[in-house]
Design a protein around this motif. Structure first.
Motif, PDB file in Angstrom:
ATOM      1  N   GLU A  56       0.795  -1.209   0.082  1.00 33.42           N
ATOM      2  CA  GLU A  56       0.148   0.278  -0.052  1.00 33.42           C
ATOM      3  C   GLU A  56       1.117   1.657  -0.282  1.00 33.42           C
ATOM      4  N   ASN A  57       2.192   1.074   0.363  1.00 32.81           N
ATOM      5  CA  ASN A  57       3.332   2.762   0.660  1.00 32.81           C
ATOM      6  C   ASN A  57       4.602   1.896  -0.106  1.00 32.81           C
ATOM      7  N   THR A  58       4.593   0.891  -0.861  1.00 30.04           N
ATOM      8  CA  THR A  58       5.946   1.573  -1.708  1.00 30.04           C
ATOM      9  C   THR A  58       6.003   0.701  -2.482  1.00 30.04           C
ATOM     10  N   MET A  59       6.525   0.475  -3.387  1.00 31.63           N
ATOM     11  CA  MET A  59       6.935  -0.228  -4.576  1.00 31.63           C
ATOM     12  C   MET A  59       8.153  -0.213  -5.203  1.00 31.63           C
ATOM     13  N   GLU A  60       8.946  -1.511  -5.380  1.00 30.90           N
ATOM     14  CA  GLU A  60      10.172  -1.486  -5.570  1.00 30.90           C
ATOM     15  C   GLU A  60       9.786  -2.061  -6.962  1.00 30.90           C
ATOM     16  N   PHE A  61      10.843  -1.481  -8.231  1.00 26.94           N
ATOM     17  CA  PHE A  61      10.870  -2.134  -9.266  1.00 26.94           C
ATOM     18  C   PHE A  61      11.594  -2.157  -9.622  1.00 26.94           C
ATOM     19  N   ASP A  62      12.163  -3.144 -10.815  1.00 25.60           N
ATOM     20  CA  ASP A  62      13.857  -3.054 -11.894  1.00 25.60           C
ATOM     21  C   ASP A  62      13.318  -2.882 -13.314  1.00 25.60           C
ATOM     22  N   MET A  63      14.120  -1.806 -13.050  1.00 26.18           N
ATOM     23  CA  MET A  63      13.463  -1.076 -14.715  1.00 26.18           C
ATOM     24  C   MET A  63      15.096  -2.112 -15.704  1.00 26.18           C
ATOM     25  N   VAL A  64      15.024  -2.749 -16.446  1.00 23.28           N
ATOM     26  CA  VAL A  64      16.070  -3.584 -17.393  1.00 23.28           C
ATOM     27  C   VAL A  64      16.381  -2.999 -18.735  1.00 23.28           C
ATOM     28  N   GLY A  65      17.263  -2.726 -19.056  1.00 23.46           N
ATOM     29  CA  GLY A  65      17.922  -1.984 -20.803  1.00 23.46           C
ATOM     30  C   GLY A  65      17.866  -0.740 -20.998  1.00 23.46           C
TER      31      GLY A  65
END
Length: 235
Positions: free
Chosen positions: A59-68
């Protein structure tokens, strides 16, 4: 001396951490840096190599990888999140009564930083020159905070817990309190649409950061006693 073609891709796409230093920390700002290597922008190649992997989200955080993607573009996404995504926030505070220990200007500032759970796509921006107008349902959310703290007649005689001693002594965002007996708040707030570039209260994120995606490469096979000396387990 020109870089060998065999390592051009590594130079362009990897920052290498060595035992005594870091390699490939520079960047290429325009095509043609490496003779014979076509590094011009290509939309088809970008679509093929770029992807977003969701690592964790609640609900409060988001972690993601942007590859390339280049680090400068990743940083641009971070800056867009901080400064250019619109939200709703308290812009005007009309204080009709405040007998609490919190000064009017401090209270107004705190109210301005309270996140407003409202979809900004449903509202229009306030036009310049409309500061003196009340606002309408298409560009303003009107909230009221009216609460008074009193003593709890049912509190035990020896209690020292303010949650038991007083009624309405805490002001939450759900009813907008931090009061003691006799203190009273009577406030009307106008929330409008804005972006973090104009004021930090409109920023939709508390923190937005990025880091390079690590890639660990072992230079030799680790066997026997060397394997037991590593701080991790190789599967």
């Amino acid at each position: 001396m020109a870089a060998p073609m065999s390592i051009v891709e590594e130079i362009r796409t990897r920052v290498i951490l060595q035992e005594f230093g870091v390699k490939n920390v520079h960047t290429t700002d325009y095509p043609g840096n490496y003779p014979g290597y076509d590094d011009a922008w290509n939309m088809a190649d970008f679509k093929k190599n770029f992807r977003i992997d969701i690592v964790d989200m609640d609900e409060n955080t988001m972690e993601f990888d942007m590859v390339g993607i280049d680090a400068s573009i990743a940083n641009a996404f971070r800056r867009i999140l901080l400064a250019e995504v619109p939200t709703m926030a308290v812009e005007k505070v009309f204080i009709y009564n405040n007998t609490s220990i919190v000064q009017d200007e401090i209270l107004a500032h705190r109210l301005g930083l309270v996140p407003i759970k409202a979809d900004p796509r449903l509202f229009e921006y306030r036009n310049e020159g409309e500061d003196d107008e009340e606002g309408s349902e298409i560009d303003t959310i009107k909230l009221q905070l009216k609460v008074k703290c009193s003593r709890n007649p049912r509190a035990t005689k020896d209690s020292a817990d303010p949650r038991e001693l007083y009624l309405n002594h805490m002001v939450y965002s759900k009813d907008m309190k931090w009061l003691r007996p006799g203190q009273e708040l009577d406030i009307v707030m106008h929330c409008v649409k804005g972006i973090g570039q104009d004021h930090a209260k409109f920023s939709p994120v508390a923190t937005a950061s990025y880091r390079l995606l690590p890639e660990i490469s072992l230079l030799e096979t680790v066997e026997g006693e060397k394997n037991t000396q590593l701080p991790w387990t190789l599967d």
